[in-house]
Design an enzyme around this catalytic site. Structure first.
Site, PDB file in Angstrom:
ATOM      1  N   LYS A  87      26.857  26.445  10.031  1.00  0.00           N
ATOM      2  CA  LYS A  87      26.323  25.079   9.978  1.00  0.00           C
ATOM      3  C   LYS A  87      26.730  24.352  11.253  1.00  0.00           C
ATOM      4  O   LYS A  87      27.913  24.290  11.577  1.00  0.00           O
ATOM      5  CB  LYS A  87      26.906  24.366   8.757  1.00  0.00           C
ATOM      6  CG  LYS A  87      26.509  22.938   8.592  1.00  0.00           C
ATOM      7  CD  LYS A  87      27.187  22.417   7.338  1.00  0.00           C
ATOM      8  CE  LYS A  87      26.816  21.008   7.042  1.00  0.00           C
ATOM      9  NZ  LYS A  87      27.429  20.586   5.770  1.00  0.00           N
TER      10      LYS A  87
ATOM     11  N   TYR B 286      13.482  44.489   7.363  1.00  0.00           N
ATOM     12  CA  TYR B 286      14.186  43.241   7.635  1.00  0.00           C
ATOM     13  C   TYR B 286      13.265  42.027   7.569  1.00  0.00           C
ATOM     14  O   TYR B 286      13.737  40.901   7.491  1.00  0.00           O
ATOM     15  CB  TYR B 286      14.996  43.283   8.932  1.00  0.00           C
ATOM     16  CG  TYR B 286      14.286  43.732  10.179  1.00  0.00           C
ATOM     17  CD1 TYR B 286      13.440  42.889  10.879  1.00  0.00           C
ATOM     18  CD2 TYR B 286      14.506  44.999  10.685  1.00  0.00           C
ATOM     19  CE1 TYR B 286      12.816  43.299  12.034  1.00  0.00           C
ATOM     20  CE2 TYR B 286      13.895  45.421  11.853  1.00  0.00           C
ATOM     21  CZ  TYR B 286      13.043  44.558  12.530  1.00  0.00           C
ATOM     22  OH  TYR B 286      12.434  44.965  13.680  1.00  0.00           O
TER      23      TYR B 286
ATOM     24  N   GLU C  94      29.733  28.454   1.031  1.00  0.00           N
ATOM     25  CA  GLU C  94      30.078  29.616   0.217  1.00  0.00           C
ATOM     26  C   GLU C  94      29.015  29.873  -0.851  1.00  0.00           C
ATOM     27  O   GLU C  94      28.639  31.017  -1.102  1.00  0.00           O
ATOM     28  CB  GLU C  94      31.452  29.412  -0.453  1.00  0.00           C
ATOM     29  CG  GLU C  94      32.609  29.360   0.510  1.00  0.00           C
ATOM     30  CD  GLU C  94      32.905  27.992   1.109  1.00  0.00           C
ATOM     31  OE1 GLU C  94      34.003  27.831   1.665  1.00  0.00           O
ATOM     32  OE2 GLU C  94      32.042  27.076   1.041  1.00  0.00           O
TER      33      GLU C  94
ATOM     34  N   GLU D 224      24.351  14.377   4.252  1.00  0.00           N
ATOM     35  CA  GLU D 224      23.971  15.783   4.424  1.00  0.00           C
ATOM     36  C   GLU D 224      22.879  16.194   3.433  1.00  0.00           C
ATOM     37  O   GLU D 224      22.129  17.129   3.683  1.00  0.00           O
ATOM     38  CB  GLU D 224      25.178  16.696   4.229  1.00  0.00           C
ATOM     39  CG  GLU D 224      26.252  16.536   5.278  1.00  0.00           C
ATOM     40  CD  GLU D 224      27.420  17.441   5.007  1.00  0.00           C
ATOM     41  OE1 GLU D 224      27.642  18.355   5.815  1.00  0.00           O
ATOM     42  OE2 GLU D 224      28.114  17.243   3.981  1.00  0.00           O
TER      43      GLU D 224
END
Length: 123
Positions: free
Chosen positions: A102, A56, A76, A24
């Protein structure tokens, strides 16, 4: 009590290398980030001025910077870094959330997405 409206920026897509496993850290995966804020948009609804609302485009820029800025093992941590940078950039923003998803997390079976949502609010 002031009015609370909702501004959302959903489906921001990034290819990035985040995760705990070695592969990863080397191979990009698809991440999707969603932003949601509760704020009073009554001035902007009348003025039609970007200066009276949350830009934005700047939120997207913050998310992109964090997503490409450096590796995180955990979703997190990634969501927390985005939320912290948004709080730092927009200190008057009282209530918002950041959701990081993910694609195809490595869980030893079939899972389309893993997701975390970080909420920030001022009492």
């Amino acid at each position: 009590m002031k009015d609370m409206d909702t501004l959302e920026l959903e489906g921001m897509e990034f290819l990035a290398c985040h995760g705990c496993l070695e592969h990863e850290k080397k191979s990009e995966n698809l991440f999707v980030v969603d932003f949601r804020a509760d704020l009073d948009m009554s001035r902007a609804a009348v003025s039609d001025s970007l200066g009276d609302t949350l830009d934005y485009g700047k939120i997207y820029g913050i998310v992109a910077e964090v997503m490409k800025g450096g590796h995180c093992d955990l979703l997190e941590r990634l969501a927390g870094k985005i939320a912290d940078k948004i709080s730092e950039t927009f200190p008057c923003l009282e209530n918002f959330s950041v959701r990081v998803s993910k694609q195809r997390p490595p869980v030893g079976g079939t899972a389309a997405w893993s997701r975390v949502t970080i909420r920030r609010g001022k009492k």
